[in-house]
Structures are given as structure tokens and as C-alpha cells.
Motif scaffolding. Sequence first.
Motif, PDB file in Angstrom:
ATOM      1  N   MET A   1     -31.039  -5.981  88.426  1.00 17.57           N
ATOM      2  CA  MET A   1     -31.359  -5.851  87.033  1.00 17.57           C
ATOM      3  C   MET A   1     -31.408  -7.248  86.410  1.00 17.57           C
ATOM      4  O   MET A   1     -30.510  -8.050  86.611  1.00 17.57           O
ATOM      5  N   GLU A   2     -32.468  -7.520  85.655  1.00 13.02           N
ATOM      6  CA  GLU A   2     -32.577  -8.781  84.932  1.00 13.02           C
ATOM      7  C   GLU A   2     -31.981  -8.639  83.544  1.00 13.02           C
ATOM      8  O   GLU A   2     -32.097  -7.591  82.922  1.00 13.02           O
ATOM      9  N   TRP A   3     -31.356  -9.693  83.077  1.00  9.42           N
ATOM     10  CA  TRP A   3     -30.841  -9.761  81.712  1.00  9.42           C
ATOM     11  C   TRP A   3     -31.515 -10.947  81.066  1.00  9.42           C
ATOM     12  O   TRP A   3     -31.380 -12.085  81.537  1.00  9.42           O
ATOM     13  N   THR A   4     -32.253 -10.722  80.018  1.00  6.68           N
ATOM     14  CA  THR A   4     -32.956 -11.814  79.369  1.00  6.68           C
ATOM     15  C   THR A   4     -32.430 -12.019  77.956  1.00  6.68           C
ATOM     16  O   THR A   4     -32.138 -11.061  77.252  1.00  6.68           O
ATOM     17  N   LEU A   5     -32.307 -13.273  77.584  1.00  8.07           N
ATOM     18  CA  LEU A   5     -31.943 -13.607  76.216  1.00  8.07           C
ATOM     19  C   LEU A   5     -33.236 -13.658  75.420  1.00  8.07           C
ATOM     20  O   LEU A   5     -34.140 -14.429  75.749  1.00  8.07           O
ATOM     21  N   GLU A   6     -33.360 -12.821  74.411  1.00  4.93           N
ATOM     22  CA  GLU A   6     -34.610 -12.688  73.670  1.00  4.93           C
ATOM     23  C   GLU A   6     -34.549 -13.237  72.251  1.00  4.93           C
ATOM     24  O   GLU A   6     -35.555 -13.693  71.727  1.00  4.93           O
ATOM     25  N   VAL A   7     -33.375 -13.163  71.599  1.00  4.47           N
ATOM     26  CA  VAL A   7     -33.267 -13.566  70.197  1.00  4.47           C
ATOM     27  C   VAL A   7     -31.921 -14.244  69.955  1.00  4.47           C
ATOM     28  O   VAL A   7     -30.889 -13.784  70.439  1.00  4.47           O
ATOM     29  N   VAL A   8     -31.958 -15.341  69.194  1.00  3.02           N
ATOM     30  CA  VAL A   8     -30.750 -16.015  68.749  1.00  3.02           C
ATOM     31  C   VAL A   8     -30.778 -16.033  67.227  1.00  3.02           C
ATOM     32  O   VAL A   8     -31.779 -16.449  66.623  1.00  3.02           O
ATOM     33  N   VAL A   9     -29.711 -15.562  66.598  1.00  2.00           N
ATOM     34  CA  VAL A   9     -29.609 -15.580  65.145  1.00  2.00           C
ATOM     35  C   VAL A   9     -29.150 -16.970  64.708  1.00  2.00           C
ATOM     36  O   VAL A   9     -28.158 -17.496  65.218  1.00  2.00           O
ATOM     37  N   VAL A  10     -29.900 -17.561  63.784  1.00  7.44           N
ATOM     38  CA  VAL A  10     -29.588 -18.882  63.258  1.00  7.44           C
ATOM     39  C   VAL A  10     -29.154 -18.718  61.800  1.00  7.44           C
ATOM     40  O   VAL A  10     -29.927 -18.224  60.974  1.00  7.44           O
ATOM     41  N   PRO A  11     -27.917 -19.111  61.473  1.00  3.50           N
ATOM     42  CA  PRO A  11     -27.433 -18.935  60.105  1.00  3.50           C
ATOM     43  C   PRO A  11     -27.963 -20.017  59.163  1.00  3.50           C
ATOM     44  O   PRO A  11     -27.748 -21.209  59.407  1.00  3.50           O
ATOM     45  N   VAL A  12     -28.685 -19.595  58.133  1.00  5.99           N
ATOM     46  CA  VAL A  12     -29.274 -20.538  57.183  1.00  5.99           C
ATOM     47  C   VAL A  12     -28.922 -20.134  55.754  1.00  5.99           C
ATOM     48  O   VAL A  12     -28.621 -18.978  55.478  1.00  5.99           O
ATOM     49  N   SER A  13     -28.990 -21.100  54.856  1.00  6.33           N
ATOM     50  CA  SER A  13     -28.692 -20.828  53.449  1.00  6.33           C
ATOM     51  C   SER A  13     -29.942 -20.522  52.634  1.00  6.33           C
ATOM     52  O   SER A  13     -29.871 -19.847  51.618  1.00  6.33           O
ATOM     53  N   ASP A  14     -31.089 -21.021  53.070  1.00  8.28           N
ATOM     54  CA  ASP A  14     -32.337 -20.844  52.329  1.00  8.28           C
ATOM     55  C   ASP A  14     -33.422 -20.430  53.323  1.00  8.28           C
ATOM     56  O   ASP A  14     -33.873 -21.248  54.135  1.00  8.28           O
ATOM     57  N   VAL A  15     -33.829 -19.183  53.264  1.00  8.58           N
ATOM     58  CA  VAL A  15     -34.764 -18.626  54.241  1.00  8.58           C
ATOM     59  C   VAL A  15     -36.105 -19.350  54.204  1.00  8.58           C
ATOM     60  O   VAL A  15     -36.664 -19.689  55.252  1.00  8.58           O
ATOM     61  N   ASP A  16     -36.641 -19.608  53.030  1.00  8.79           N
ATOM     62  CA  ASP A  16     -37.940 -20.271  52.929  1.00  8.79           C
ATOM     63  C   ASP A  16     -37.885 -21.702  53.461  1.00  8.79           C
ATOM     64  O   ASP A  16     -38.801 -22.154  54.152  1.00  8.79           O
ATOM     65  N   ARG A  17     -36.821 -22.425  53.147  1.00 13.61           N
ATOM     66  CA  ARG A  17     -36.664 -23.796  53.637  1.00 13.61           C
ATOM     67  C   ARG A  17     -36.562 -23.802  55.167  1.00 13.61           C
ATOM     68  O   ARG A  17     -37.189 -24.615  55.845  1.00 13.61           O
ATOM     69  N   ALA A  18     -35.777 -22.872  55.721  1.00 12.23           N
ATOM     70  CA  ALA A  18     -35.629 -22.788  57.175  1.00 12.23           C
ATOM     71  C   ALA A  18     -36.952 -22.408  57.837  1.00 12.23           C
ATOM     72  O   ALA A  18     -37.324 -22.978  58.867  1.00 12.23           O
ATOM     73  N   LYS A  19     -37.673 -21.474  57.242  1.00  8.16           N
ATOM     74  CA  LYS A  19     -38.970 -21.068  57.793  1.00  8.16           C
ATOM     75  C   LYS A  19     -39.921 -22.265  57.831  1.00  8.16           C
ATOM     76  O   LYS A  19     -40.585 -22.502  58.841  1.00  8.16           O
ATOM     77  N   ALA A  20     -39.982 -23.028  56.763  1.00  9.50           N
ATOM     78  CA  ALA A  20     -40.851 -24.205  56.718  1.00  9.50           C
ATOM     79  C   ALA A  20     -40.429 -25.239  57.756  1.00  9.50           C
ATOM     80  O   ALA A  20     -41.272 -25.831  58.441  1.00  9.50           O
ATOM     81  N   PHE A  21     -39.128 -25.451  57.899  1.00  7.72           N
ATOM     82  CA  PHE A  21     -38.640 -26.432  58.876  1.00  7.72           C
ATOM     83  C   PHE A  21     -39.039 -26.030  60.292  1.00  7.72           C
ATOM     84  O   PHE A  21     -39.633 -26.818  61.029  1.00  7.72           O
ATOM     85  N   TYR A  22     -38.713 -24.804  60.681  1.00  8.21           N
ATOM     86  CA  TYR A  22     -38.971 -24.390  62.055  1.00  8.21           C
ATOM     87  C   TYR A  22     -40.463 -24.231  62.353  1.00  8.21           C
ATOM     88  O   TYR A  22     -40.918 -24.580  63.445  1.00  8.21           O
ATOM     89  N   ALA A  23     -41.237 -23.731  61.405  1.00  3.72           N
ATOM     90  CA  ALA A  23     -42.668 -23.536  61.644  1.00  3.72           C
ATOM     91  C   ALA A  23     -43.455 -24.834  61.469  1.00  3.72           C
ATOM     92  O   ALA A  23     -44.208 -25.232  62.356  1.00  3.72           O
ATOM     93  N   ASP A  24     -43.283 -25.499  60.335  1.00  6.12           N
ATOM     94  CA  ASP A  24     -44.123 -26.648  60.004  1.00  6.12           C
ATOM     95  C   ASP A  24     -43.653 -27.949  60.633  1.00  6.12           C
ATOM     96  O   ASP A  24     -44.468 -28.799  60.978  1.00  6.12           O
ATOM     97  N   GLN A  25     -42.359 -28.139  60.755  1.00  7.53           N
ATOM     98  CA  GLN A  25     -41.867 -29.400  61.294  1.00  7.53           C
ATOM     99  C   GLN A  25     -41.599 -29.329  62.792  1.00  7.53           C
ATOM    100  O   GLN A  25     -42.051 -30.176  63.547  1.00  7.53           O
ATOM    101  N   VAL A  26     -40.847 -28.329  63.238  1.00  6.64           N
ATOM    102  CA  VAL A  26     -40.510 -28.252  64.661  1.00  6.64           C
ATOM    103  C   VAL A  26     -41.670 -27.667  65.470  1.00  6.64           C
ATOM    104  O   VAL A  26     -41.836 -27.975  66.634  1.00  6.64           O
ATOM    105  N   GLY A  27     -42.505 -26.838  64.851  1.00  2.00           N
ATOM    106  CA  GLY A  27     -43.675 -26.314  65.538  1.00  2.00           C
ATOM    107  C   GLY A  27     -43.506 -24.963  66.191  1.00  2.00           C
ATOM    108  O   GLY A  27     -44.305 -24.580  67.044  1.00  2.00           O
ATOM    109  N   PHE A  28     -42.469 -24.214  65.797  1.00  3.22           N
ATOM    110  CA  PHE A  28     -42.298 -22.864  66.321  1.00  3.22           C
ATOM    111  C   PHE A  28     -43.400 -21.965  65.747  1.00  3.22           C
ATOM    112  O   PHE A  28     -43.888 -22.190  64.639  1.00  3.22           O
TER     113      PHE A  28
END
Length: 135
Positions: free
Chosen positions: A1-28
Motif C-alpha cells: 500500500m502506498e501512502w502519499t502526502l497530498e496536502v500541507v496546511v500552512v497557517p497564515v494571517s491574511d489569506v489574500d496576501r498569502a495567495k499572492a505570495f505563493y502564486a505570484d512570487q513563489v510561482g505555485f
Amino acid sequence: MEWTLEVVVVPVSDVDRAKAFYADQVGFTLDHDVTPAEGVRIVQLTPPGSGCSVVFGRGAVPDMPPGSLKGLQLVVNDLPKAHAMLTERGVEVSEIQVHGMGTWDGEADLNNVGFVHFADPDGNGWTVQQITARR
């Protein structure tokens, strides 16, 4: 049986700021940004080529102190290129480090021993490691 890690919860204070950082700056890649119920918002993004995503939001994610997640690690096959991309996108990233040797001299082989570090706007800590060959 395979066990895969699919999702990691990242605790943030500002959802929009975090979304912009990860999408626009880091490139996710933004997988979704949904509001399935009043007071609930879930944002999921995936690093290019990864089978594991990060998720954050409000109302449906575990309550963790923003910035408390440390030690997340991404793997790339070209660390200098990744470092340049992050820098060009405005991410404050460390110099390239070679484990046990200090700052990279531009010559040493980085396979399995090359690292850079950065943090998101809340202080959640990330490491990027170069792995070009595995045992």
C-alpha cells in the motif's frame, strides 16, 4: 500500500496576501480559491511538478498560529536557477548554502547538499534543496 502526502496546511494571517505570495512570487499554481459556505474560504496551491499542495484559508482549516510552520522542503534539479527565479520575483531568499561547507562558491556540486531558505510573509519557513540524482 502506498501512502502519499497530498496536502500541507500552512497557517497564515491574511489569506489574500498569502495567495499572492505563493502564486505570484513563489510561482505555485492556484488550484482553487473557494468559499463553500459563509465564513469559510479555502485556497489550495501546488508547486510546479509536485504531488503535494498547500492549503490555507479560514473557517475550515486547523487553527494554528500564523508563521508557526517550519521545515517545509521543496526539491529542485537546478538550485541556482530556482534561487534566481525567487530573487527575480521579489522573494527574500538566502544565499545558496552547501551543507557542511558554508556559502556556495559557484563551483561545488550541489547535488543533495545545496540549499536555500525563505519564509512567507507570516514567517512560515521553507527550504529548497537540489537533488539531481538519487541513490
